[in-house]
Design a protein around this motif. Sequence first.
Motif, short mmCIF file in Angstrom:
data_model
loop_
_atom_site.label_atom_id
_atom_site.label_comp_id
_atom_site.label_asym_id
_atom_site.label_seq_id
_atom_site.Cartn_x
_atom_site.Cartn_y
_atom_site.Cartn_z
N ALA A 83 0.81 -1.06 0.04
CA ALA A 83 -0.14 0.06 0.12
C ALA A 83 1.12 1.13 0.07
O ALA A 83 1.64 1.53 0.90
N LEU A 101 -4.29 0.35 8.84
CA LEU A 101 -4.39 -0.44 7.45
C LEU A 101 -4.79 -1.73 8.08
O LEU A 101 -4.06 -2.28 8.93
N LEU A 137 -9.09 0.66 5.06
CA LEU A 137 -8.44 1.79 5.71
C LEU A 137 -9.47 2.46 6.95
O LEU A 137 -10.68 2.58 6.66
N ILE A 148 -5.62 6.69 0.42
CA ILE A 148 -4.60 5.69 -0.22
C ILE A 148 -4.25 6.25 -1.65
O ILE A 148 -5.05 6.67 -2.32
#
Length: 184
Positions: A83, A101, A137, A148
Amino acid sequence: MTRGYGFTYLPIDCGGLIRNVAIYNSYELWQTDKDFIKTGENIVLPTTHTLFQMNTLRYFPKGHKNCYGLPLQDAYMKFLFRAGFYYGNYDCLSKPPSFRLGIDGNIWADVTTSMSEEMIYYELLYITKKSRVSVCLIRTMDSDVPFISSLEAYYIYDAYNWMDNTTALYLHGRINYGANTSVK
């Protein structure tokens, strides 16, 4: 790239409006995130970053938890999840947020973003439990809005054979021992 019904390789340009092609060491087709999440809002950053997938992001002003549904090849396969986050002061507040996360209901990382021009990445080697993986998230403070920039899933063939279905490996750090150039 897909085999069967799900992906074995899935790079997602979060907030991107069109599919993009990047050529690094090989051909890569970055997907937009519209087929993987139904919440959040897209934004194009005012600055141009050298990595096109960092020029857009998806942010989540509503809800406590917002999740991507990733259709992967099959259950019980090893995947590298990565990510990427680039704040870029998209909200003009100069207050980079912090949030969590998660993956399949488990906490993956506590994300702390910054005003730096550097991208922030979190990586995890994980054995999938189902063919659809949930990457979320999670808001930890009311004043912080999660976002993100990129999300990637790569099938790892025949690596880390000692891992079992209850093990995940989290990247703690990467050190360059003698290379002449930095590798990202």
